[in-house]
Design a protein around this motif. Sequence first.
Motif, PDB file in Angstrom:
ATOM      1  N   LYS A  79       0.816  -1.220   0.000  1.00 29.77           N
ATOM      2  CA  LYS A  79       0.000   0.000   0.000  1.00 29.77           C
ATOM      3  C   LYS A  79       0.849   1.269   0.000  1.00 29.77           C
ATOM      4  O   LYS A  79       0.326   2.359  -0.228  1.00 29.77           O
ATOM      5  CB  LYS A  79      -0.898   0.020   1.245  1.00 29.77           C
ATOM      6  N   GLY A  80       2.132   1.145   0.289  1.00 28.01           N
ATOM      7  CA  GLY A  80       2.990   2.325   0.345  1.00 28.01           C
ATOM      8  C   GLY A  80       2.939   3.040   1.679  1.00 28.01           C
ATOM      9  O   GLY A  80       3.347   4.197   1.784  1.00 28.01           O
ATOM     10  N   THR A  81       2.468   2.357   2.721  1.00 31.09           N
ATOM     11  CA  THR A  81       2.349   2.998   4.031  1.00 31.09           C
ATOM     12  C   THR A  81       3.371   2.499   5.041  1.00 31.09           C
ATOM     13  O   THR A  81       3.337   2.901   6.196  1.00 31.09           O
ATOM     14  CB  THR A  81       0.933   2.781   4.615  1.00 31.09           C
ATOM     15  N   TYR A  82       4.282   1.642   4.636  1.00 28.89           N
ATOM     16  CA  TYR A  82       5.239   1.066   5.575  1.00 28.89           C
ATOM     17  C   TYR A  82       6.553   1.845   5.622  1.00 28.89           C
ATOM     18  O   TYR A  82       7.076   2.107   6.699  1.00 28.89           O
ATOM     19  CB  TYR A  82       5.509  -0.402   5.216  1.00 28.89           C
ATOM     20  N   ALA A  83       7.090   2.196   4.469  1.00 29.44           N
ATOM     21  CA  ALA A  83       8.393   2.859   4.432  1.00 29.44           C
ATOM     22  C   ALA A  83       8.458   3.828   3.265  1.00 29.44           C
ATOM     23  O   ALA A  83       7.695   3.733   2.310  1.00 29.44           O
ATOM     24  CB  ALA A  83       9.512   1.821   4.310  1.00 29.44           C
ATOM     25  N   GLY A 103       8.303   3.170 -16.583  1.00 34.66           N
ATOM     26  CA  GLY A 103       7.148   2.441 -16.069  1.00 34.66           C
ATOM     27  C   GLY A 103       6.957   2.517 -14.568  1.00 34.66           C
ATOM     28  O   GLY A 103       6.183   1.734 -14.007  1.00 34.66           O
ATOM     29  N   ALA A 104       7.616   3.469 -13.900  1.00 38.00           N
ATOM     30  CA  ALA A 104       7.427   3.598 -12.448  1.00 38.00           C
ATOM     31  C   ALA A 104       5.976   3.955 -12.139  1.00 38.00           C
ATOM     32  O   ALA A 104       5.314   4.647 -12.920  1.00 38.00           O
ATOM     33  CB  ALA A 104       8.358   4.677 -11.894  1.00 38.00           C
ATOM     34  N   GLU A 105       5.503   3.488 -11.001  1.00 40.29           N
ATOM     35  CA  GLU A 105       4.152   3.830 -10.562  1.00 40.29           C
ATOM     36  C   GLU A 105       4.160   5.278 -10.070  1.00 40.29           C
ATOM     37  O   GLU A 105       4.837   5.616  -9.104  1.00 40.29           O
ATOM     38  CB  GLU A 105       3.691   2.900  -9.449  1.00 40.29           C
ATOM     39  N   ILE A 106       3.395   6.120 -10.736  1.00 38.43           N
ATOM     40  CA  ILE A 106       3.368   7.552 -10.431  1.00 38.43           C
ATOM     41  C   ILE A 106       2.372   7.820  -9.300  1.00 38.43           C
ATOM     42  O   ILE A 106       1.222   7.388  -9.363  1.00 38.43           O
ATOM     43  CB  ILE A 106       2.964   8.376 -11.678  1.00 38.43           C
ATOM     44  N   VAL A 107       2.828   8.570  -8.306  1.00 33.29           N
ATOM     45  CA  VAL A 107       1.962   9.011  -7.220  1.00 33.29           C
ATOM     46  C   VAL A 107       1.622  10.487  -7.415  1.00 33.29           C
ATOM     47  O   VAL A 107       0.482  10.896  -7.239  1.00 33.29           O
ATOM     48  CB  VAL A 107       2.633   8.787  -5.845  1.00 33.29           C
ATOM     49  N   GLN A 108       2.630  11.279  -7.794  1.00 33.65           N
ATOM     50  CA  GLN A 108       2.421  12.713  -8.009  1.00 33.65           C
ATOM     51  C   GLN A 108       3.407  13.216  -9.058  1.00 33.65           C
ATOM     52  O   GLN A 108       4.609  12.980  -8.957  1.00 33.65           O
ATOM     53  CB  GLN A 108       2.655  13.476  -6.708  1.00 33.65           C
ATOM     54  N   CYS A 120       8.119  15.477  -6.805  1.00 33.29           N
ATOM     55  CA  CYS A 120       7.236  14.472  -7.387  1.00 33.29           C
ATOM     56  C   CYS A 120       7.290  13.257  -6.474  1.00 33.29           C
ATOM     57  O   CYS A 120       8.098  13.206  -5.535  1.00 33.29           O
ATOM     58  CB  CYS A 120       7.652  14.109  -8.807  1.00 33.29           C
ATOM     59  N   ALA A 121       6.447  12.280  -6.743  1.00 32.24           N
ATOM     60  CA  ALA A 121       6.454  11.060  -5.936  1.00 32.24           C
ATOM     61  C   ALA A 121       6.101   9.865  -6.807  1.00 32.24           C
ATOM     62  O   ALA A 121       5.256   9.954  -7.696  1.00 32.24           O
ATOM     63  CB  ALA A 121       5.475  11.179  -4.776  1.00 32.24           C
ATOM     64  N   VAL A 122       6.784   8.767  -6.537  1.00 37.60           N
ATOM     65  CA  VAL A 122       6.539   7.488  -7.204  1.00 37.60           C
ATOM     66  C   VAL A 122       6.585   6.395  -6.136  1.00 37.60           C
ATOM     67  O   VAL A 122       6.919   6.661  -4.983  1.00 37.60           O
ATOM     68  CB  VAL A 122       7.590   7.204  -8.305  1.00 37.60           C
ATOM     69  N   HIS A 129       7.103   4.412  -0.800  1.00 36.36           N
ATOM     70  CA  HIS A 129       6.885   5.783  -1.263  1.00 36.36           C
ATOM     71  C   HIS A 129       8.245   6.454  -1.479  1.00 36.36           C
ATOM     72  O   HIS A 129       9.054   6.536  -0.553  1.00 36.36           O
ATOM     73  CB  HIS A 129       6.071   6.534  -0.216  1.00 36.36           C
ATOM     74  N   VAL A 130       8.501   6.918  -2.696  1.00 37.33           N
ATOM     75  CA  VAL A 130       9.753   7.599  -3.026  1.00 37.33           C
ATOM     76  C   VAL A 130       9.390   9.010  -3.485  1.00 37.33           C
ATOM     77  O   VAL A 130       8.800   9.194  -4.547  1.00 37.33           O
ATOM     78  CB  VAL A 130      10.544   6.860  -4.134  1.00 37.33           C
TER      79      VAL A 130
END
Length: 136
Positions: A79-83, A103-108, A120-122, A129-130
């Motif tokens: 879910k992207g909520t751990y680290a 192909g990175a999963e885009i968050v922002q 930005c965030a991926v 979460h990066v």
Amino acid sequence: MDIAIHASFLPHTDPDASLAFYRDMLGFEVRDDVGYDGMRWITVGPAGQPSTSLVLQPPAADPGVTPDERRTITEMIVKGTYAGVVLATADVDALFGRLKAGGAEIVQEPTDQPYGVRDCAVRDPAGNHVRISEIR
């Protein structure tokens, strides 16, 4: 006091996919790749910064973690909520373009934030979460 962050740990769920993300997409160099009992710990870091590293580790490798805790940790990672980690670059738009093309999963997408940074965030292949800020 003289203190610095030497290494930080992020979980991976697929060591090869994580290695491809951090090495091939972000351009980090591989500093170590250690296997033990079917698990891998991969140390990567930005070129030219040998004293700063990320260690990509198997989630919940600690033998004291219960099976229920392992499931919860894995669910949170996905879910992207751990680290997560915040990186910095001189050109966030260029790096974002490379991540998106890879192909990175885009968050922002790159955004000028009201608090003064452009970022930005991926998510990495494990779901971590990066966030990437532009150095101004």
